[in-house]
Scaffold this active site. Structure first.
Site, PDB file in Angstrom:
ATOM      1  N   LYS A  71       0.831  -1.201   0.000  1.00  0.00           N
ATOM      2  CA  LYS A  71       0.000   0.000   0.000  1.00  0.00           C
ATOM      3  C   LYS A  71       0.870   1.257   0.000  1.00  0.00           C
ATOM      4  O   LYS A  71       1.963   1.279   0.563  1.00  0.00           O
ATOM      5  CB  LYS A  71      -0.907  -0.043   1.234  1.00  0.00           C
ATOM      6  CG  LYS A  71      -2.044   0.972   1.262  1.00  0.00           C
ATOM      7  CD  LYS A  71      -2.926   0.686   2.464  1.00  0.00           C
ATOM      8  CE  LYS A  71      -4.109   1.640   2.583  1.00  0.00           C
ATOM      9  NZ  LYS A  71      -4.990   1.275   3.718  1.00  0.00           N
ATOM     10  N   SER A 147      -9.732   1.355   2.771  1.00  0.00           N
ATOM     11  CA  SER A 147      -8.901   2.270   1.994  1.00  0.00           C
ATOM     12  C   SER A 147      -7.848   1.558   1.140  1.00  0.00           C
ATOM     13  O   SER A 147      -7.232   2.164   0.266  1.00  0.00           O
ATOM     14  CB  SER A 147      -8.197   3.253   2.936  1.00  0.00           C
ATOM     15  OG  SER A 147      -7.318   2.579   3.826  1.00  0.00           O
ATOM     16  N   SER A 171      -9.952  -1.425   6.619  1.00  0.00           N
ATOM     17  CA  SER A 171      -9.387  -1.104   5.309  1.00  0.00           C
ATOM     18  C   SER A 171      -8.712  -2.258   4.589  1.00  0.00           C
ATOM     19  O   SER A 171      -8.389  -2.141   3.412  1.00  0.00           O
ATOM     20  CB  SER A 171      -8.398   0.064   5.435  1.00  0.00           C
ATOM     21  OG  SER A 171      -9.082   1.263   5.683  1.00  0.00           O
TER      22      SER A 171
END
Length: 439
Positions: A71, A147, A171
């Site tokens: 990420k 996310s 997330s």
């Protein structure tokens, strides 16, 4: 599995790593808005090195030479960490890799690239106005969830075997559920967050997304401080509890149908399913302010100079903490501790809680872009069930439980802190049962 392209680590034991990496890089480059950076040279080098070790008969990690995405909020030495934003573009470059990235490299994993995300990890929807929004791999007109949006899509489209995401309120699990993958949120203290840009340090955790429970556990073994000892078990005799409060409210028909069918399969396999009142879940409403109360002080200075560059929807959430004092935060953290202990007592004696990971299937992207009201309502629903486990400081795994050809639905097994091995064992047993009925 949400896509025929998604890869299982165990199925790639004999495959040439460099050839696989070249294919993975082609997919990554052709996938709009999934990656913010691609590390072609270093990924190919790691793959080639793994091939040399295999030909020489030298033992290596099962992940050696295989593509893994990370990420955009994890530090990579020599690069500025943007966290899905543009406001940090002038920040100094990272002096070292984040702890989890360093551990993956030590195991020989090929870091293929950084994945797109909700700006500063502050939404469960996955929309990003700066770098674009990754398309849901099952239906490109729908959101991927956030996310860790790019993380989930990168796995589902077959550009990597697994992804590392962060999970402050769901997330990892939300995009896993909406994209038909497995997402594992470990107890936060088990996996170091050093070198990950924080959102709410009291809730932040780091976990993997992959196509199976075993693949998630392989990643967890490499990034966690202490590997789990996950034993095989049968679901027969397990005591699984469904909270009567909150988690089944406003569940849409597709999620309700898939969840009910999955519960029936567990029951038919011998699990004892109990519905238990949990008013405590409704009582947690104020505790969700911990995130903005912790986020605002970290963003205050940047907002004053670069606030116009933020996603306005992210700003509106961060600003919920603008008037909070340190005493307000301390009060909330103490209330959370009391709430957590009470919930632990409520579910004591049960093997795991079960619930839909999220109560809705992935909404249409355009509908959420067009309306703040629709966006924030979807965000509320997407985060509602998953964030309970972050407040609990617990662990959870989301598994796909929908039938092939339907929109993905996630089924969560969750428990209290440091019950990761037990939850993983239950999820692995359930995974086999769900797979039999998915065709």
């Amino acid at each position: 599995m949400s896509s025929d392209l998604a890869m299982s680590i165990s199925s790639l034991n004999t495959q040439n790593r460099r050839e696989l990496m070249q294919t993975s890089l082609t997919i990554a480059r052709e996938s709009a808005s999934v990656y913010t950076r691609i590390y072609a040279d270093s990924a190919l080098a790691a793959a080639a090195h793994a091939d040399v070790l295999r030909v020489a008969g030298q033992k290596s990690s099962p992940l050696a030479g295989l593509p893994v995405s990370v990420k955009d909020l994890f530090d990579v030495e020599g690069e500025t960490t943007l966290a899905g934003s543009t406001a940090l573009r002038d920040a100094p470059p990272a002096q070292r890799d984040a702890v989890v990235i360093a551990r993956l490299r030590e195991a020989g994993a090929a870091i293929i690239g950084k994945t797109n995300m909700t700006e500063f990890a502050y939404s469960g929807v996955g929309i990003n106005p700066h770098h674009g929004t990754p398309a849901n791999p099952v239906d490109p007109t729908r959101i991927p969830g956030g996310s860790s949006s790019g993380a989930a899509v990168s796995v589902a489209i077959g550009s990597c075997v697994a992804a590392i995401g962060s999970d402050t309120g769901g997330s990892v699990r939300i995009p896993a559920a909406l994209c038909g993958l497995v997402g594992f949120k470990p107890t936060m203290r088990r996996v170091p967050v050093g070198g990950a840009l924080p959102l709410a340090p009291s809730l932040d955790s780091v976990g993997p997304l992959a196509s199976s429970v075993d693949d998630c556990l392989l990643l967890d073994e490499l990034i966690a401080d202490t590997p789990l000892r996950v034993e095989d078990l049968s679901v027969a005799g397990l005591k699984l509890v469904i909270p009567e409060d909150v988690v089944l409210d406003a569940v849409d028909s597709q999620v309700a149908r898939a969840f009910t069918a999955a519960v029936s399969r567990l029951s038919a396999a011998g699990a004892h399913i109990l519905e238990l009142p949990m008013r405590l879940l409704a009582d947690a409403k104020d505790l969700y302010l911990i995130s903005p109360y912790e986020a605002y002080p970290r963003h205050k200075a940047l907002l004053s100079t670069r606030g116009e560059e933020y996603d306005p929807r992210v700003v509106s959430r961060i600003m919920l903490g603008a008037q909070a004092s340190s005493d307000d935060l301390d009060r909330l953290l103490k209330a959370r501790d009391t709430w957590r202990k009470a919930l632990e007592q409520t579910i004591a004696g049960h093997d795991a809680m079960i619930m839909p990971t999220v109560p809705i299937v992935a909404p249409k992207t355009e509908a959420l872009l067009a309306s703040d009201e629709a966006f924030f309502e979807a965000n509320r629903l997407l985060l509602r069930n998953t964030s309970i486990i972050n407040l609990l400081d617990g662990c959870a795994i989301s598994l796909p439980c929908h039938r092939e050809g339907e929109l993905p639905v996630g089924f969560s097994f969750a428990s209290v802190a440091m019950q990761d091995a037990r939850v993983a064992a239950i999820a692995r047993a359930a995974e086999a049962i769900f797979a039999q009925a998915r065709l």
